[in-house]
Design a protein around this motif. Structure first.
Motif, PDB file in Angstrom:
ATOM      1  N   UNK A 282       1.735  14.803   3.075  1.00  0.00           N
ATOM      2  CA  UNK A 282       2.896  14.038   2.621  1.00  0.00           C
ATOM      3  C   UNK A 282       2.420  12.703   2.070  1.00  0.00           C
ATOM      4  N   UNK A 283       3.230  12.131   1.199  1.00  0.00           N
ATOM      5  CA  UNK A 283       2.891  10.836   0.623  1.00  0.00           C
ATOM      6  C   UNK A 283       4.165  10.087   0.292  1.00  0.00           C
ATOM      7  N   UNK A 284       4.041   8.780   0.323  1.00  0.00           N
ATOM      8  CA  UNK A 284       5.185   7.957  -0.025  1.00  0.00           C
ATOM      9  C   UNK A 284       4.730   6.651  -0.633  1.00  0.00           C
ATOM     10  N   UNK A 285       5.661   5.977  -1.315  1.00  0.00           N
ATOM     11  CA  UNK A 285       5.325   4.718  -1.956  1.00  0.00           C
ATOM     12  C   UNK A 285       5.638   3.559  -0.995  1.00  0.00           C
ATOM     13  N   UNK A 286       6.000   2.425  -1.544  1.00  0.00           N
ATOM     14  CA  UNK A 286       5.981   1.190  -0.775  1.00  0.00           C
ATOM     15  C   UNK A 286       7.117   1.033   0.240  1.00  0.00           C
TER      16      UNK A 286
ATOM     17  N   UNK B  79      -3.910   1.824  -3.112  1.00  0.00           N
ATOM     18  CA  UNK B  79      -3.244   1.130  -4.207  1.00  0.00           C
ATOM     19  C   UNK B  79      -4.061   1.401  -5.466  1.00  0.00           C
ATOM     20  N   UNK B  80      -3.534   0.959  -6.597  1.00  0.00           N
ATOM     21  CA  UNK B  80      -4.235   1.133  -7.859  1.00  0.00           C
ATOM     22  C   UNK B  80      -4.774  -0.216  -8.333  1.00  0.00           C
TER      23      UNK B  80
ATOM     24  N   UNK C 131      -6.591  -1.705 -11.673  1.00  0.00           N
ATOM     25  CA  UNK C 131      -6.964  -1.425 -13.067  1.00  0.00           C
ATOM     26  C   UNK C 131      -6.846   0.053 -13.358  1.00  0.00           C
ATOM     27  N   UNK C 132      -5.817   0.679 -12.810  1.00  0.00           N
ATOM     28  CA  UNK C 132      -5.580   2.087 -13.071  1.00  0.00           C
ATOM     29  C   UNK C 132      -6.384   3.048 -12.224  1.00  0.00           C
ATOM     30  N   UNK C 133      -7.232   2.546 -11.366  1.00  0.00           N
ATOM     31  CA  UNK C 133      -8.068   3.399 -10.539  1.00  0.00           C
ATOM     32  C   UNK C 133      -7.596   3.339  -9.086  1.00  0.00           C
ATOM     33  N   UNK C 134      -7.534   4.497  -8.419  1.00  0.00           N
ATOM     34  CA  UNK C 134      -7.079   4.497  -7.025  1.00  0.00           C
ATOM     35  C   UNK C 134      -8.127   3.911  -6.092  1.00  0.00           C
ATOM     36  N   UNK C 135      -7.661   3.131  -5.175  1.00  0.00           N
ATOM     37  CA  UNK C 135      -8.498   2.583  -4.106  1.00  0.00           C
ATOM     38  C   UNK C 135      -7.870   3.038  -2.802  1.00  0.00           C
ATOM     39  N   UNK C 136      -8.580   3.838  -2.039  1.00  0.00           N
ATOM     40  CA  UNK C 136      -8.020   4.441  -0.828  1.00  0.00           C
ATOM     41  C   UNK C 136      -8.855   4.106   0.388  1.00  0.00           C
TER      42      UNK C 136
ATOM     43  N   UNK D  25       0.820  -1.200   0.000  1.00  0.00           N
ATOM     44  CA  UNK D  25       0.000   0.000   0.000  1.00  0.00           C
ATOM     45  C   UNK D  25       0.862   1.262   0.000  1.00  0.00           C
ATOM     46  N   UNK D  26       0.515   2.185  -0.888  1.00  0.00           N
ATOM     47  CA  UNK D  26       1.067   3.529  -0.781  1.00  0.00           C
ATOM     48  C   UNK D  26       0.394   4.231   0.401  1.00  0.00           C
TER      49      UNK D  26
END
Length: 121
Positions: free
Chosen positions: A49-53, A101-102, A104-109, A32-33
């Motif tokens: 702020x945001x970060x990746x994995x 996470x994404x 199929x290209x769509x964000x799921x939050x 999860x991002x």
């Protein structure tokens, strides 16, 4: 269903420091991002702020907190942190953790319930 839970908010004096934590009891937390948002009274919610994995990946900061806040994560503990230093009155807000996470290209939050941070004089 992912349910982030924030903690660490409270009252802090201007110029002081505070560390927020966010945990998520999910098996694949490292997939999860993570982002921190905040909403001050009468203002729109904004990303802080945001970060990746991993901690080696890119990190993004709102200009208002750049150089003062640090986002990091410990995937083994399934926890994300927001270290806040040299806080000012404009940092007073409810802070939210978002795990996403994404698909199929769509964000799921998934949003946490928030933790209040109040900066005092």
């Amino acid at each position: 269903q992912v349910q982030p839970v924030e903690s660490g908010g409270g009252l802090v004096q201007a110029g002081g420091s505070l560390r927020l934590s966010c945990t998520a009891s999910v098996r694949n937390f490292s997939d999860y991002n993570i982002a921190w948002y905040r909403q001050a009274p009468g203002k729109e919610r904004e990303r802080v702020a945001a970060m990746s994995l991993t901690n080696d990946g890119p990190k993004i900061y709102n200009d208002a907190v750049k150089g003062r806040f640090t986002i990091s994560r410990d995937n083994a503990k399934k926890t994300v942190y927001l270290q806040m230093t040299n806080v000012n009155f404009e940092d007073t807000a409810v802070y939210y953790c978002v795990a996403g996470f994404y698909s199929a290209g769509h964000p799921v939050n998934y949003w946490g319930q928030g933790t209040q941070v109040t900066v005092s004089s």
